[in-house]
Design an enzyme around this catalytic site. Structure first.
Site, short mmCIF file in Angstrom:
data_model
loop_
_atom_site.label_atom_id
_atom_site.label_comp_id
_atom_site.label_asym_id
_atom_site.label_seq_id
_atom_site.Cartn_x
_atom_site.Cartn_y
_atom_site.Cartn_z
N TYR A 68 49.78 -1.09 -35.32
CA TYR A 68 49.58 -0.27 -36.51
C TYR A 68 50.48 0.96 -36.43
CZ TYR A 68 45.44 -3.16 -37.22
OH TYR A 68 44.59 -4.23 -37.41
N ASN A 89 44.99 -6.44 -47.91
CA ASN A 89 45.98 -7.49 -48.13
C ASN A 89 45.32 -8.62 -48.92
OD1 ASN A 89 47.82 -9.59 -47.95
ND2 ASN A 89 47.87 -9.65 -45.72
N CYS A 97 48.92 -10.30 -41.75
CA CYS A 97 48.27 -9.13 -41.17
C CYS A 97 47.65 -9.46 -39.81
CB CYS A 97 47.25 -8.54 -42.13
SG CYS A 97 46.08 -9.69 -42.82
N HIS A 98 47.52 -10.74 -39.48
CA HIS A 98 47.01 -11.10 -38.15
C HIS A 98 48.01 -10.74 -37.04
CE1 HIS A 98 49.25 -14.69 -39.51
NE2 HIS A 98 49.54 -14.87 -38.22
N GLU A 126 50.60 -19.42 -32.95
CA GLU A 126 51.99 -19.00 -33.10
C GLU A 126 52.69 -18.80 -31.76
OE1 GLU A 126 52.47 -15.68 -35.73
OE2 GLU A 126 51.43 -16.69 -37.37
#
Length: 140
Positions: A68, A89, A97-98, A126
């Site tokens: 952040y 979002n 946003c993850h 990912e």
């Protein structure tokens, strides 16, 4: 619209995406199967800081994270303001946003069902730690 991923539900405001719900679901399925790393969807972002944060998040590469604080420094705002924008979002998962975490390396909130647990699974997928799905595509 709701899309299912990892036995949970992510609510997506399809009015912010030009493509059809079927196209959105197909791309989410491909992402879950690790056959897609980027969504090829046209997203209309809201104005103000939320839109700026969404644009910044969309530039975070697949499998990587930012804090952040890093996003806040890039946008000349505060980490709290970035967190609030992430919470608003309208297309989580599509605008990732993850991929945003606390400066201490901890995963903070996530707006999808099961919150941080879902965020953890998306990042594991990912980063190659998740298993490739073998289910059939979601039908409308």
């Amino acid at each position: 619209m709701n899309v299912d991923i990892f036995e949970t539900t992510v609510e997506i405001d399809e009015s912010r995406i030009d493509e059809s719900p079927a196209a959105i679901r197909e791309q989410v399925y491909e992402y879950e199967c690790r056959d897609r790393q980027e969504f090829d969807l046209t997203v209309t972002t809201p104005g103000g800081l939320t839109g700026e944060v969404m644009t910044a998040m969309s530039k975070i590469p697949y499998g990587e994270t930012r804090t952040y604080g890093e996003l806040a420094a890039d946008l000349d705002t505060t980490p709290v303001a970035v967190g609030q924008a992430c919470a608003h979002n309208p297309v989580p998962l599509i605008v990732p946003c993850h991929r945003v975490m606390g400066s201490d390396g901890e995963l903070k909130g996530y707006s999808a069902a099961n919150g941080v647990a879902t965020k953890r699974r998306l990042l594991a997928l990912e980063q190659g730690r998740g298993t490739k799905q073998t289910q059939l595509p979601i039908q409308e």
